[in-house]
Design a protein around this motif. Structure first.
Motif, PDB file in Angstrom:
ATOM      1  N   THR A 174       7.559 -10.362  -2.424  1.00 16.58           N
ATOM      2  CA  THR A 174       6.644  -9.114  -2.425  1.00 16.58           C
ATOM      3  C   THR A 174       7.239  -8.205  -1.820  1.00 16.58           C
ATOM      4  N   GLY A 175       7.944  -8.781  -0.570  1.00 11.81           N
ATOM      5  CA  GLY A 175       8.368  -7.899   0.336  1.00 11.81           C
ATOM      6  C   GLY A 175       7.301  -7.772   1.595  1.00 11.81           C
ATOM      7  N   ILE A 176       6.068  -7.957   1.364  1.00 14.70           N
ATOM      8  CA  ILE A 176       5.027  -8.030   2.414  1.00 14.70           C
ATOM      9  C   ILE A 176       4.896  -9.093   3.399  1.00 14.70           C
ATOM     10  N   SER A 177       4.818  -8.637   4.697  1.00  7.61           N
ATOM     11  CA  SER A 177       5.027  -9.657   5.707  1.00  7.61           C
ATOM     12  C   SER A 177       3.994  -9.188   6.844  1.00  7.61           C
ATOM     13  N   ASN A 178       3.872  -9.965   7.791  1.00  3.12           N
ATOM     14  CA  ASN A 178       3.089  -9.726   8.917  1.00  3.12           C
ATOM     15  C   ASN A 178       1.672  -9.280   8.494  1.00  3.12           C
ATOM     16  N   ILE A 179       0.798  -9.706   7.641  1.00  2.40           N
ATOM     17  CA  ILE A 179      -0.366  -9.331   7.356  1.00  2.40           C
ATOM     18  C   ILE A 179      -1.264  -9.897   8.252  1.00  2.40           C
ATOM     19  N   SER A 180      -2.208  -9.067   8.576  1.00  4.42           N
ATOM     20  CA  SER A 180      -3.358  -9.329   9.626  1.00  4.42           C
ATOM     21  C   SER A 180      -4.705  -9.296   9.152  1.00  4.42           C
ATOM     22  N   ARG A 181      -5.636  -9.925   9.549  1.00  3.51           N
ATOM     23  CA  ARG A 181      -6.906  -9.654   9.024  1.00  3.51           C
ATOM     24  C   ARG A 181      -7.963  -9.206  10.103  1.00  3.51           C
ATOM     25  N   ASN A 182      -8.810  -8.338   9.620  1.00  2.00           N
ATOM     26  CA  ASN A 182      -9.995  -7.959  10.470  1.00  2.00           C
ATOM     27  C   ASN A 182     -11.214  -8.158   9.898  1.00  2.00           C
ATOM     28  N   ALA A 183     -12.354  -8.083  10.596  1.00  2.00           N
ATOM     29  CA  ALA A 183     -13.499  -8.011   9.984  1.00  2.00           C
ATOM     30  C   ALA A 183     -13.954  -6.974   9.035  1.00  2.00           C
ATOM     31  N   SER A 184     -13.514  -5.816   9.269  1.00  2.00           N
ATOM     32  CA  SER A 184     -13.891  -4.796   8.312  1.00  2.00           C
ATOM     33  C   SER A 184     -13.076  -4.954   6.909  1.00  2.00           C
ATOM     34  N   THR A 185     -12.216  -5.851   6.648  1.00  6.99           N
ATOM     35  CA  THR A 185     -11.451  -5.874   5.566  1.00  6.99           C
ATOM     36  C   THR A 185     -11.641  -7.412   5.038  1.00  6.99           C
ATOM     37  N   ALA A 186     -12.502  -8.290   5.439  1.00 14.13           N
ATOM     38  CA  ALA A 186     -12.949  -9.356   4.887  1.00 14.13           C
ATOM     39  C   ALA A 186     -13.354  -9.516   3.567  1.00 14.13           C
ATOM     40  N   ASN A 187     -12.934 -10.369   2.696  1.00 15.00           N
ATOM     41  CA  ASN A 187     -13.234 -10.583   1.298  1.00 15.00           C
ATOM     42  C   ASN A 187     -12.625  -9.172   0.621  1.00 15.00           C
ATOM     43  N   GLN A 188     -12.173  -8.415   0.817  1.00 19.48           N
ATOM     44  CA  GLN A 188     -11.590  -7.358   0.254  1.00 19.48           C
ATOM     45  C   GLN A 188     -10.263  -7.305  -0.514  1.00 19.48           C
ATOM     46  N   TYR A 189     -10.057  -6.768  -1.648  1.00 19.13           N
ATOM     47  CA  TYR A 189      -8.998  -6.870  -2.457  1.00 19.13           C
ATOM     48  C   TYR A 189      -7.863  -5.707  -2.138  1.00 19.13           C
ATOM     49  N   TYR A 190      -6.540  -5.745  -2.041  1.00 14.25           N
ATOM     50  CA  TYR A 190      -5.762  -4.930  -1.687  1.00 14.25           C
ATOM     51  C   TYR A 190      -4.409  -4.923  -2.641  1.00 14.25           C
ATOM     52  N   ASN A 191      -3.945  -4.106  -3.452  1.00 15.68           N
ATOM     53  CA  ASN A 191      -2.707  -4.213  -4.042  1.00 15.68           C
ATOM     54  C   ASN A 191      -1.639  -4.317  -3.215  1.00 15.68           C
ATOM     55  N   LEU A 192      -0.414  -4.497  -3.947  1.00 16.08           N
ATOM     56  CA  LEU A 192       0.662  -4.674  -3.210  1.00 16.08           C
ATOM     57  C   LEU A 192       1.267  -3.408  -2.406  1.00 16.08           C
ATOM     58  N   ALA A 193       0.704  -2.131  -2.791  1.00 18.71           N
ATOM     59  CA  ALA A 193       1.010  -0.841  -2.268  1.00 18.71           C
ATOM     60  C   ALA A 193       0.143  -0.675  -1.106  1.00 18.71           C
ATOM     61  N   GLY A 194      -0.793  -1.782  -0.783  1.00 20.91           N
ATOM     62  CA  GLY A 194      -1.679  -1.488   0.385  1.00 20.91           C
ATOM     63  C   GLY A 194      -2.964  -0.664   0.139  1.00 20.91           C
ATOM     64  N   GLN A 195      -3.476  -0.465  -1.176  1.00 18.22           N
ATOM     65  CA  GLN A 195      -4.399   0.220  -1.776  1.00 18.22           C
ATOM     66  C   GLN A 195      -5.585  -0.675  -2.063  1.00 18.22           C
ATOM     67  N   ARG A 196      -6.898  -0.440  -1.427  1.00 19.30           N
ATOM     68  CA  ARG A 196      -7.784  -1.264  -1.670  1.00 19.30           C
ATOM     69  C   ARG A 196      -8.261  -1.169  -3.288  1.00 19.30           C
ATOM     70  N   VAL A 197      -8.756  -2.177  -3.666  1.00 15.47           N
ATOM     71  CA  VAL A 197      -8.802  -2.405  -5.277  1.00 15.47           C
ATOM     72  C   VAL A 197     -10.563  -2.849  -5.465  1.00 15.47           C
ATOM     73  N   GLN A 229     -12.494  -3.307  -8.173  1.00 14.20           N
ATOM     74  CA  GLN A 229     -12.664  -4.107  -9.146  1.00 14.20           C
ATOM     75  C   GLN A 229     -11.343  -4.814  -9.803  1.00 14.20           C
ATOM     76  N   PRO A 230     -10.872  -5.754  -9.068  1.00 14.80           N
ATOM     77  CA  PRO A 230      -9.411  -6.271  -9.386  1.00 14.80           C
ATOM     78  C   PRO A 230      -9.494  -6.859 -10.805  1.00 14.80           C
ATOM     79  N   THR A 231      -8.450  -6.793 -11.450  1.00 16.28           N
ATOM     80  CA  THR A 231      -8.032  -7.316 -12.453  1.00 16.28           C
ATOM     81  C   THR A 231      -7.124  -8.364 -12.570  1.00 16.28           C
ATOM     82  N   LYS A 232      -6.348  -8.650 -13.638  1.00 20.57           N
ATOM     83  CA  LYS A 232      -5.288  -9.851 -13.412  1.00 20.57           C
ATOM     84  C   LYS A 232      -4.022  -9.179 -12.786  1.00 20.57           C
ATOM     85  N   GLY A 233      -3.577 -10.027 -11.738  1.00 19.87           N
ATOM     86  CA  GLY A 233      -2.524  -9.642 -10.830  1.00 19.87           C
ATOM     87  C   GLY A 233      -2.426 -10.199  -9.537  1.00 19.87           C
ATOM     88  N   LEU A 234      -1.450  -9.842  -8.819  1.00 17.17           N
ATOM     89  CA  LEU A 234      -1.281 -10.331  -7.413  1.00 17.17           C
ATOM     90  C   LEU A 234      -1.904  -9.454  -6.420  1.00 17.17           C
TER      91      LEU A 234
END
Length: 280
Positions: free
Chosen positions: A239-262, A264-269
């Motif tokens: 994916t070319g994505i590295s150094n991903i960090s987590r914080n409380a405000s984004t817990a359990n949230q889905y983001y696509n490979l462009a870094g955009q929040r989704v 209602q995620p469908t099939k994909g990574l």
């Protein structure tokens, strides 16, 4: 009156002409089922006989020089031109590789003899890279310019054979291990003598390079390896994505490979809590 016996003698001081022999191509590669072979070019009128140094790889018609592939590997074909009344004996040889149906991917990696053929016939400026799979049989010996079977003294090279029992140095592939890389650290025989005869996949550049001040054809700069043909070291990040960090405000949230929040995620990574998640 009749002639009972005639004897013809060569004039005193005369000598035979030196016979010469050559082939148009010094290296030939072909696959099982294909036709190959070269006729020797010679100035002599002596009888010609063709032989193969390894009939387990290639057999040759002794009279015509036509080759028949038996199995992937490497051999040498020699044409011997017998002496005649006017020419001295002579001979010429060329190298033959029987190639597998590999394509250089991890799933269908080249054999060491495939890779060596490609290295010998590559363009000087070529930077093509590919996977090779073989058995570790030794290390490169700069004094002899070839693989030393069973050697574990060198740290910067590996010799790969098509089989674990390969004991002919010129049939092996020289693989260069560069300092501060995973292949050099993890695979060098100086620190891992128990790796002799072990099967390994290596990825690197095809062609001619210099190691220990000697020019060789082989695998230049091994970048990664695999013990099983599936798991690659170092791990590939597709994916070319590295150094991903987590914080409380984004817990359990889905983001696509462009870094955009989704929402209602469908099939994909996706990236969830700093981890890659696949929704099927």
């Amino acid at each position: 009156c009749y002639v009972r016996h005639i004897e013809i003698q060569r004039a005193a001081g005369s000598e035979k002409t030196e016979g010469t022999a050559s082939f148009a191509n010094s290296v030939v590669g072909f696959k099982v089922g294909e036709t190959a072979g070269q006729s020797v070019t010679t100035n002599s009128d002596g009888a010609v006989t063709y032989t193969s140094a390894n009939t387990a790889v290639v057999t040759v018609d002794a009279a015509t020089g036509t080759l028949t592939a038996v199995a992937p590997g490497k051999t040498t074909i020699t044409a011997k031109v017998a002496s005649s009344s006017t020419f001295t004996a002579c001979s010429a040889s060329y190298v033959v590789y029987v190639l597998s149906n590999a394509d250089g991917t991890l799933e269908n990696a080249y054999l060491p003899t495939d890779f060596r053929y490609l290295a010998e016939t590559a363009e000087e400026e070529s930077a093509e890279k590919a996977w090779v799979v073989g058995f570790i049989v030794g290390t490169f010996n700069s004094a002899s310019g070839e693989i030393k079977i069973g050697s574990t003294g060198a740290e910067a090279t590996l010799g790969l054979g098509n089989t674990a029992e390969e004991d002919v140095p010129v049939n092996c592939l020289v693989c260069q291990l560069i300092s501060e890389t995973a292949p050099r650290t993890d695979l060098n025989l100086k620190g891992h003598t128990d790796y002799l005869k072990k099967k390994v996949w290596l990825y690197g550049t095809i062609g001619k390079y210099v190691t220990s001040s000697v020019e060789v054809y082989g695998l230049h700069h091994a970048e990664k390896y695999s013990w099983d043909g599936a798991t690659v070291v170092p791990e590939e990040d597709t994916t070319g994505i590295s150094n991903i960090s987590r914080n409380a405000s984004t817990a359990n949230q889905y983001y696509n490979l462009a870094g955009q929040r989704v929402a209602q995620p469908t099939k994909g990574l996706y990236i969830v809590d700093g981890k890659k998640v696949v929704i099927k």
